[in-house]
Design an enzyme around this catalytic site. Structure first.
Site, PDB file in Angstrom:
ATOM      1  N   SER A 113       0.738  -1.116  -0.094  1.00 53.45           N
ATOM      2  CA  SER A 113       0.026  -0.089   0.033  1.00 53.45           C
ATOM      3  C   SER A 113       0.809   1.224   0.059  1.00 53.45           C
ATOM      4  CB  SER A 113      -1.018   0.126   1.304  1.00 53.45           C
ATOM      5  OG  SER A 113      -1.733   0.902   1.150  1.00 53.45           O
ATOM      6  N   HIS A 114       0.754   2.058   0.970  1.00 51.22           N
ATOM      7  CA  HIS A 114       1.302   3.364   0.948  1.00 51.22           C
ATOM      8  C   HIS A 114       2.840   3.395   1.759  1.00 51.22           C
ATOM      9  CE1 HIS A 114      -0.850   2.362   4.636  1.00 51.22           C
ATOM     10  NE2 HIS A 114       0.061   2.921   5.467  1.00 51.22           N
ATOM     11  N   ASP A 279      -2.798   6.586  -2.985  1.00 53.82           N
ATOM     12  CA  ASP A 279      -1.522   6.049  -2.255  1.00 53.82           C
ATOM     13  C   ASP A 279      -0.830   4.945  -3.244  1.00 53.82           C
ATOM     14  OD1 ASP A 279      -3.602   3.994  -2.303  1.00 53.82           O
ATOM     15  OD2 ASP A 279      -2.591   3.110  -0.452  1.00 53.82           O
ATOM     16  N   ASP A 281      -1.069   1.672  -3.936  1.00 50.99           N
ATOM     17  CA  ASP A 281      -1.656   0.675  -4.729  1.00 50.99           C
ATOM     18  C   ASP A 281      -2.978   1.317  -5.343  1.00 50.99           C
ATOM     19  OD1 ASP A 281      -2.691   0.959  -2.031  1.00 50.99           O
ATOM     20  OD2 ASP A 281      -3.502  -1.184  -2.098  1.00 50.99           O
ATOM     21  N   ASP A 283      -5.938   2.505  -3.745  1.00 52.04           N
ATOM     22  CA  ASP A 283      -7.124   2.404  -3.133  1.00 52.04           C
ATOM     23  C   ASP A 283      -7.679   3.507  -2.032  1.00 52.04           C
ATOM     24  OD1 ASP A 283      -5.233   1.597  -0.919  1.00 52.04           O
ATOM     25  OD2 ASP A 283      -6.253  -0.276  -0.717  1.00 52.04           O
ATOM     26  N   ARG A 284      -6.373   4.370  -1.630  1.00 54.96           N
ATOM     27  CA  ARG A 284      -6.709   5.769  -0.909  1.00 54.96           C
ATOM     28  C   ARG A 284      -6.820   6.726  -1.545  1.00 54.96           C
ATOM     29  NH1 ARG A 284      -3.521   5.296   4.510  1.00 54.96           N
ATOM     30  NH2 ARG A 284      -4.181   2.890   5.016  1.00 54.96           N
ATOM     31  N   THR A 346     -11.594  -1.842  11.761  1.00 54.43           N
ATOM     32  CA  THR A 346     -10.623  -1.379  10.942  1.00 54.43           C
ATOM     33  C   THR A 346     -10.281  -2.674   9.966  1.00 54.43           C
ATOM     34  OG1 THR A 346      -9.635   0.387  12.497  1.00 54.43           O
ATOM     35  CG2 THR A 346      -8.274  -0.238  10.619  1.00 54.43           C
ATOM     36  N   LYS A 378     -11.588  -0.517  -1.248  1.00 58.31           N
ATOM     37  CA  LYS A 378     -11.604   0.972  -1.350  1.00 58.31           C
ATOM     38  C   LYS A 378     -10.989   1.412  -2.642  1.00 58.31           C
ATOM     39  CE  LYS A 378      -7.619   1.476   1.779  1.00 58.31           C
ATOM     40  NZ  LYS A 378      -7.643   0.855   2.941  1.00 58.31           N
TER      41      LYS A 378
HETATM   42  C1  G1P Z   1      -4.152   0.870   8.198  1.00 60.14           C
HETATM   43  C2  G1P Z   1      -5.630   1.668   8.289  1.00 60.14           C
HETATM   44  C3  G1P Z   1      -6.844   1.377   7.877  1.00 60.14           C
HETATM   45  C4  G1P Z   1      -6.669   0.589   6.519  1.00 60.14           C
HETATM   46  C5  G1P Z   1      -5.455  -0.212   6.495  1.00 60.14           C
HETATM   47  C6  G1P Z   1      -5.026  -0.734   4.903  1.00 60.14           C
HETATM   48  O1  G1P Z   1      -4.606   0.032   8.961  1.00 60.14           O
HETATM   49  O2  G1P Z   1      -5.636   2.415   9.541  1.00 60.14           O
HETATM   50  O3  G1P Z   1      -7.838   2.065   8.054  1.00 60.14           O
HETATM   51  O4  G1P Z   1      -7.830  -0.339   6.219  1.00 60.14           O
HETATM   52  O5  G1P Z   1      -4.424   0.315   6.852  1.00 60.14           O
HETATM   53  O6  G1P Z   1      -5.124   0.215   4.245  1.00 60.14           O
HETATM   54  P1  G1P Z   1      -3.552  -0.221  10.421  1.00 60.14           P
HETATM   55  O7  G1P Z   1      -2.173   0.213  10.269  1.00 60.14           O
HETATM   56  O8  G1P Z   1      -4.420   1.131  11.334  1.00 60.14           O
HETATM   57  O9  G1P Z   1      -4.283  -1.611  11.021  1.00 60.14           O
HETATM   58 ZN    ZN Z   2      -3.605   1.312  -0.289  1.00 59.99          ZN
END
Ligand code: G1P
Ligand code: ZN
Length: 545
Positions: A113-114, A279, A281, A283-284, A346, A378
């Site tokens: 992801s990010h 981000d 990948d 999705d954000r 979450t 997302k």
């Molecule tokens: C974090 C974000 C959560 C999201 C996840 C994946 O997870 O808080 O909302 O779904 O990344 O993108 P966390 O590190 O808090 O478990």
């Molecule tokens: Zn992501």
């Protein structure tokens, strides 16, 4: 082609977190580390024989290597076909769509992801199931169980690397590798949801300027094809549009801190009307107006409030869902629409069941993620198109749209404080001690109100009745203010403690207060209650969003 069974020693640490298995690249480079995890995924999919798999990633370092390995392993494990994005590129929403559209068994997304990318940073592997959503917890737990005792993996003998450049189909053993255009199916999906004529008029209008910053990550090619080629936005509307293996050294997490390359130009004089970023990948999303930042919780609420403007959703909105820490701004909108709100733990996987059961249309999280039942992830670019559609239909700017929301429902001041890289024991003890003392909190007064309840959030899935507990501590005040505390499930080094604060203020003069000052009574209370400074030795959070 010969199938080889390669002996290896299992690893004890392959438990997928909130969003798949994320580790440092150097961990994935340990002998057979990647291979054993992939084999563990395949082992829990007995239906894989003759099935189709989608495969792609965010373009980060190690993607190319992993794709070649996974293709050879898929061929050895009985898959009939693997659909791969050109050059291995597929954003997470596109994978979710492809799985559903092509009715495949599932898909593998190579992403962290990010999280930053490159040889010294992170890599990740995530399995999505046939509904297009992240594998449900029982499946990820089974993958972990299997991985702990797996002593070999299957792979077909290496030949030359498979060409990922040219769309088309080639054989690999008995399996077909199908290379597809990474963006085409996704853009067709968006065309079916939004009014592209109205969007084209807006983006081609001389009085409108947008800036989309792909942060050198996966959405660059999608944004160029979508905004510039398809909708006619002037060239250069998309910046940092080429996915780089190290994301150009950026941390592609679109927020006010890491999204500086977008935030700075949007806060300068003469800024564009609209700014957005996604981000790593895809999705954000982060939305900015001229000198104006949209909080992700407000973005979700705005999306719901304006859904009737989008052809696909008009008269067709079921319920809505948000994760526990996400502010209740969306609840306020849902109430006026007379639709249900579900509060989930979450992570996107909890939304999938609600969507599959037809209970919710829109979902979102405070962490810059929103989406709808068009896929089971997302979706960053979808959110950007949604906002552009609202602007096109109302003729208003970003700031006015958000003010309308605040005037109607009050402003939900919201902030998250992250303490990163804490020693795991230290963070867990803090959390456990907090949990032990919750009983004593109700009745305690903060500001001019009192604590109504304090508990550890357990989610009961309304579809199958299953219960997921230990999903965060929530402290709710009589005036609806909240404090939520949880440990991150996506980090790759130590533990990250997240504290979330929310307070609603209504009426003239109360909509433009300073965010941290407005929340400070809640912040002070939580810091004192957890004794966080003494226990962690930190004087301030690492990141405040
Ligand atoms: C974090 C974000 C959560 C999201 C996840 C994946 O997870 O808080 O909302 O779904 O990344 O993108 P966390 O590190 O808090 O478990
Ligand atoms: Zn992501």
């Amino acid at each position: 082609m010969k199938i080889q069974r390669i002996e290896a020693t299992p690893y004890p640490d392959q438990r997928p977190g909130t969003s798949g298995l994320r580790k440092k690249v150097t961990v994935f480079q340990k002998p057979a580390y990647l291979e054993l995890f992939i084999q563990a995924i395949f082992e829990v999919l007995p239906e894989r024989h003759g099935a189709t798999l989608v495969l792609g990633g965010d373009g980060r370092y190690y993607n190319d290597h992993a794709i070649q390995i996974i293709l050879r392993m898929a061929a050895a494990n009985g898959f009939a076909r693997v659909v791969v994005g050109r050059r291995g590129i597929l954003c997470t929403p596109a994978v979710s769509h492809l799985i559903r559209h092509r009715k495949t068994l599932g898909g593998i997304i190579l992403t962290a992801s990010h999280n930053p990318a490159g040889p010294d940073h992170d890599f990740g592997v995530k399995y999505n199931a046939a509904n297009g959503g992240p594998a449900p917890e029982p499946l990820t737990e089974r993958i972990w169980e299997v991985s702990k005792t797996l002593h070999s993996y299957q792979i077909i003998e290496a030949t030359q690397a498979i060409d990922l450049q040219t769309p088309g189909s080639t054989g690999l053993g008995d399996m077909i590798v199908e290379i597809i255009d990474s963006t085409a199916d996704y853009i067709r999906l968006m065309e079916g949801i939004f009014d592209f004529d109205a969007l084209s008029r807006l983006l081609q209008s001389p009085s409108f300027r947008m800036r989309y910053d792909a942060l050198n990550a996966v959405t660059g090619p999608y944004a160029q094809d979508l905004f510039e080629k398809r909708l006619g936005a002037p060239q250069g509307s998309v910046v940092q549009g080429t996915p780089l293996p190290d994301f150009g050294g950026l941390h592609p997490d679109p927020n006010l801190i890491y999204g500086k390359s977008l935030v700075d130009p949007m806060f300068r004089p003469g800024a564009p009307d609209f700014g957005a970023a996604s981000d790593g990948d895809g999705d954000r999303h982060m939305i900015l107006g001229r000198q104006f930042f949209v909080s992700p919780c407000d973005s979700l609420a705005v999306i719901l409030a304006h859904a009737h403007r989008i052809p696909h959703y008009r008269g067709n909105v079921r319920g809505t869902a948000r994760s526990l820490p996400t502010s209740q701004a969306v609840d306020a909108v849902a109430e006026t629409l007379g639709i249900a709100v579900y509060e989930t733990p979450t992570g996107w996987k909890y939304f999938g069941d609600l969507m599959d059961a037809g209970r919710v249309t829109f979902c979102g999280e405070e962490s810059f993620g929103a989406g709808s039942s068009h896929i089971r992830e997302k979706d960053g670019l979808w959110a950007v198109l949604f906002w552009l559609s609202i602007l096109a239909d109302t003729g208003k700017g970003v700031r006015d749209i958000v003010y309308d929301l605040w005037q109607r429902h009050g402003r939900h001041y919201f902030s998250r404080h992250d303490f990163e890289n804490l020693p795991t024991d230290n963070a867990e003890t803090l959390y456990d001690d907090l949990q032990k003392g919750l009983d004593k909190l109700p009745g305690h007064s903060i500001m001019d109100t009192t604590i109504l309840s304090a508990d550890a959030f357990a989610y009961r899935n309304p579809i199958d009745g299953s219960v997921t507990d230990h999903q965060g501590i929530r402290i709710v005040l009589a005036d609806t203010s909240r404090i939520v505390v949880r440990l991150s499930g996506t980090g790759t080094g130590g533990a990250t403690l997240r504290l979330y604060f929310e307070r609603v203020m209504r009426g003239p003069g109360r909509l433009e207060l300073d965010l941290q000052t407005t929340l400070s009574p809640l912040i002070q209370f939580a810091y004192a209650l957890t004794d966080i400074r003494r226990r962690t030795g930190r004087t301030a959070p690492d990141v405040i969003t």
